[in-house]
Design a protein around this motif. Structure first.
Motif, mmCIF file in Angstrom:
data_model
loop_
_atom_site.group_PDB
_atom_site.id
_atom_site.type_symbol
_atom_site.label_atom_id
_atom_site.label_comp_id
_atom_site.label_asym_id
_atom_site.label_seq_id
_atom_site.Cartn_x
_atom_site.Cartn_y
_atom_site.Cartn_z
ATOM 1 N N ASP A 294 -17.307 40.456 75.090
ATOM 2 C CA ASP A 294 -17.653 40.302 73.685
ATOM 3 C C ASP A 294 -18.366 38.985 73.406
ATOM 4 N N GLU A 295 -18.473 38.156 74.473
ATOM 5 C CA GLU A 295 -19.068 36.833 74.269
ATOM 6 C C GLU A 295 -20.581 36.899 74.463
ATOM 7 N N PHE A 296 -21.320 36.347 73.525
ATOM 8 C CA PHE A 296 -22.776 36.301 73.620
ATOM 9 C C PHE A 296 -23.234 34.876 73.323
ATOM 10 N N ARG A 297 -23.998 34.361 74.219
ATOM 11 C CA ARG A 297 -24.424 32.973 74.073
ATOM 12 C C ARG A 297 -25.943 32.906 73.980
ATOM 13 N N ASP A 298 -26.436 32.223 72.951
ATOM 14 C CA ASP A 298 -27.866 32.004 72.777
ATOM 15 C C ASP A 298 -28.142 30.534 73.063
ATOM 16 N N TYR A 299 -28.755 30.285 74.202
ATOM 17 C CA TYR A 299 -28.979 28.908 74.670
ATOM 18 C C TYR A 299 -30.426 28.502 74.393
ATOM 19 N N ARG A 300 -30.622 27.301 73.862
ATOM 20 C CA ARG A 300 -31.971 26.758 73.690
ATOM 21 C C ARG A 300 -31.971 25.311 74.180
ATOM 22 N N GLY A 301 -32.776 25.077 75.203
ATOM 23 C CA GLY A 301 -32.875 23.729 75.758
ATOM 24 C C GLY A 301 -34.326 23.350 75.997
ATOM 25 N N TYR A 302 -34.574 22.050 76.078
ATOM 26 C CA TYR A 302 -35.928 21.548 76.260
ATOM 27 C C TYR A 302 -35.956 20.721 77.545
ATOM 28 N N ALA A 303 -36.679 21.243 78.546
ATOM 29 C CA ALA A 303 -36.673 20.642 79.877
ATOM 30 C C ALA A 303 -37.896 19.766 80.083
ATOM 31 N N GLY A 304 -37.717 18.701 80.864
ATOM 32 C CA GLY A 304 -38.821 17.816 81.193
ATOM 33 C C GLY A 304 -38.317 16.592 81.935
ATOM 34 N N GLN A 305 -39.243 15.690 82.236
ATOM 35 C CA GLN A 305 -38.893 14.433 82.895
ATOM 36 C C GLN A 305 -38.990 13.292 81.891
ATOM 37 N N ILE A 306 -37.970 12.477 81.838
ATOM 38 C CA ILE A 306 -37.971 11.340 80.932
ATOM 39 C C ILE A 306 -39.014 10.336 81.414
ATOM 40 N N ALA A 307 -40.021 10.084 80.588
ATOM 41 C CA ALA A 307 -41.095 9.160 80.969
ATOM 42 C C ALA A 307 -40.654 7.710 80.834
ATOM 43 N N SER A 308 -39.830 7.421 79.833
ATOM 44 C CA SER A 308 -39.323 6.062 79.652
ATOM 45 C C SER A 308 -38.077 6.104 78.781
ATOM 46 N N GLY A 309 -37.275 5.048 78.895
ATOM 47 C CA GLY A 309 -36.097 4.922 78.057
ATOM 48 C C GLY A 309 -34.902 5.715 78.553
ATOM 49 N N LEU A 310 -33.890 5.773 77.727
ATOM 50 C CA LEU A 310 -32.689 6.563 78.021
ATOM 51 C C LEU A 310 -32.267 7.306 76.768
ATOM 52 N N VAL A 311 -31.502 8.369 76.970
ATOM 53 C CA VAL A 311 -31.056 9.207 75.868
ATOM 54 C C VAL A 311 -29.572 9.486 76.041
ATOM 55 N N ARG A 312 -28.839 9.471 74.940
ATOM 56 C CA ARG A 312 -27.405 9.752 74.959
ATOM 57 C C ARG A 312 -27.092 10.886 73.987
ATOM 58 N N VAL A 313 -26.016 11.579 74.249
ATOM 59 C CA VAL A 313 -25.536 12.590 73.314
ATOM 60 C C VAL A 313 -25.200 11.899 71.990
ATOM 61 N N GLY A 314 -25.720 12.448 70.906
ATOM 62 C CA GLY A 314 -25.522 11.851 69.599
ATOM 63 C C GLY A 314 -26.712 11.042 69.107
ATOM 64 N N ASP A 315 -27.704 10.803 69.994
ATOM 65 C CA ASP A 315 -28.885 10.046 69.582
ATOM 66 C C ASP A 315 -29.748 10.842 68.606
ATOM 67 N N ALA A 316 -30.318 10.138 67.645
ATOM 68 C CA ALA A 316 -31.286 10.754 66.729
ATOM 69 C C ALA A 316 -32.662 10.725 67.388
ATOM 70 N N VAL A 317 -33.357 11.872 67.392
ATOM 71 C CA VAL A 317 -34.678 11.962 68.004
ATOM 72 C C VAL A 317 -35.670 12.557 67.015
ATOM 73 N N THR A 318 -36.935 12.236 67.235
ATOM 74 C CA THR A 318 -38.029 12.761 66.420
ATOM 75 C C THR A 318 -38.991 13.509 67.326
ATOM 76 N N VAL A 319 -39.459 14.651 66.847
ATOM 77 C CA VAL A 319 -40.404 15.462 67.606
ATOM 78 C C VAL A 319 -41.815 15.123 67.153
ATOM 79 N N GLN A 320 -42.657 14.708 68.087
ATOM 80 C CA GLN A 320 -44.052 14.436 67.774
ATOM 81 C C GLN A 320 -44.935 15.481 68.443
ATOM 82 N N PRO A 321 -45.986 15.984 67.731
ATOM 83 C CA PRO A 321 -46.565 15.391 66.526
ATOM 84 C C PRO A 321 -46.031 15.931 65.200
ATOM 85 N N SER A 322 -45.044 16.835 65.196
ATOM 86 C CA SER A 322 -44.620 17.451 63.936
ATOM 87 C C SER A 322 -43.860 16.487 63.038
#
Length: 436
Positions: A236-264
């Motif tokens: 009965d379990e259904f999971r809809d997963y959405r993730g964004y894959a890539g290589q971090i070019a610079s910096g670090l990211v933590r769970v809970g960080d606020a991010v902005t999507v460019q160019p939108s």
């Protein structure tokens, strides 16, 4: 823990790049017995009395047959102090594009100069490439010192000439070392045949170089390479997963960080970081990860996720510095594809601001750019991109110009024109020390 240093060798034809690298590998005991046996066999076939150490880096058969290096040959070696990734770049003018490739990720460029000939046009070109790519360190090896009887005056004359040219291009973190790559003088060990030289050997200098700035200390820049949306059902379990894959070019990211999507410009919060089947609390450059966000917003390949504390500007007009790598000339009105990170957009050359005169490091007026020219261009893009000046963001300030017809690379480019302005480049570098 041993640190990693990426280095690239460059120089004019027959200055001894491959011999130097071979000597470096052999004297540092980084050559396997079967590799050296193969080099000895090829050397005997050529009628040589001893092993040609240049063959340790000339990995392609055509290179060995012609006795030249025609592509970037990568080698890996280590000492007790440090691990190295070495790119041996070609010397011919027509292969400057390969030098750009090899130096683009280098922490240090080792540039060879034949002490008998001094600085050549290709020497200036390679110094310009090092300045253009913001390579942190440059070591100029004044080679074949044995052919001038280890003369101090000759070495000093060439060294002064090289340093003057380097300064004119905004390069101030420069060292010069007298070397005989053929005999091994000052390559791995200090030579007693240059008593007037009190500096370190090449290997010792490479081992003591201070670490370059870590991309982890820079703001987060995460080009999205792939949007992952698998769907699975288990009972009965259904999971809809959405993730964004890539290589971090610079910096670090933590769970809970606020991010902005460019160019939108849309914003969200990181709710998960997936890496090789595991969930991480944080990730940093240059790791390849998948990020999950709190909001279901429109994100696709080519978008850039950045920290909301440091958002790069978005523009459709780019002023850039490029190295033209194609046989045909670049003229205003040319239509190309521009690849920035994982995003590719159509672009048109609006104008050419000039090309770099290697003799006096000045920008001269130009109506076109030819093969291996370094110049300033203005581009108009069909879609906006988040553009940062390369002088401040090496990871995301670079771009490629691509032929829309055959997909070939036309130019390597850097956002901004400060690198062609010596004063601005020097101010950006800050106070450094010239080591001789």
């Amino acid at each position: 823990m041993r640190t990693l240093l990426r280095l690239a060798t460059a120089g004019s034809v027959d200055d001894g790049k491959s011999t130097l690298v071979g000597r470096l590998l052999y004297d540092s005991k980084s050559v396997l017995a079967d590799q050296f046996d193969a080099v000895e066999r090829v050397s005997r076939d050529r009628g040589l009395a001893s092993a040609d150490l240049a063959l340790l880096t000339d990995g392609l058969r055509s290179e060995r047959e012609q006795g030249i290096t025609i592509d970037v040959a990568y080698r890996y070696f280590a000492t007790a102090e440090r691990s190295f990734i070495l790119a041996d770049c070609p010397g011919h003018v027509q292969y400057t594009r390969n030098t750009v490739t090899g130096a683009s990720t280098a922490d240090v460029v080792v540039l060879l100069v034949d002490v008998r000939h001094g600085i050549q046009e290709q020497t200036r070109r390679h110094l310009a490439v090092a300045s253009l790519l913001r390579v942190p360190h440059v070591i100029v090896v004044v080679n074949k010192i044995d052919l001038v009887d280890f003369d101090e005056e000759t070495y000093n004359r060439v060294s002064d000439e090289v340093l003057e040219s380097a300064r004119s291009l905004g390069l101030y973190d420069v060292a010069t070392i007298p070397v005989s790559a053929l005999d091994g003088d000052n390559v791995v060990d200090r030579s007693d045949r240059t008593p007037w030289y009190d500096g370190p050997s090449l290997l010792a200098y490479l081992e003591q170089l201070s670490p370059v700035g870590s991309p982890q200390s820079e703001p987060l820049r995460f080009p999205v390479q792939l949007v992952i949306r698998p769907q699975s059902a288990a009972g009965d379990e259904f999971r809809d997963y959405r993730g964004y894959a890539g290589q971090i070019a610079s910096g670090l990211v933590r769970v809970g960080d606020a991010v902005t999507v460019q160019p939108s410009g849309r914003t969200s919060t990181v709710t998960g970081i997936d890496f090789a089947g595991k969930e991480l609390a944080e990730a940093f450059a240059p790791q390849s990860v998948t990020l999950r966000l709190a909001d279901d917003i429109d994100i696709s390949r080519g978008d850039l996720l950045v920290t909301s504390r440091s958002v790069p500007p978005v523009t459709q007009d780019i002023d850039g510095t490029i190295t033209w790598l194609a046989e045909g000339a670049l003229v205003p009105g040319t239509k190309v594809l521009l690849k920035h990170g994982t995003k590719t957009v159509q672009a048109m050359v609006k104008g050419i601001g000039g090309k770099l005169d290697l003799d006096n490091a000045r920008l001269l007026p130009a109506e076109s750019l030819g093969l291996n020219d370094i110049g300033h261009v203005t581009l108009r893009l069909a879609a906006p991109i988040p553009a940062e000046e390369y002088i401040h963001a090496r990871g995301t300030g670079a771009f490629l110009l691509i032929d829309a017809q055959d997909g070939g690379t036309l130019a390597a480019g850097m956002v901004g024109d400060a690198l062609l302005d010596t004063k601005a480049a020097v101010e950006a570098i800050g106070e450094t020390t010239v080591l001789v």
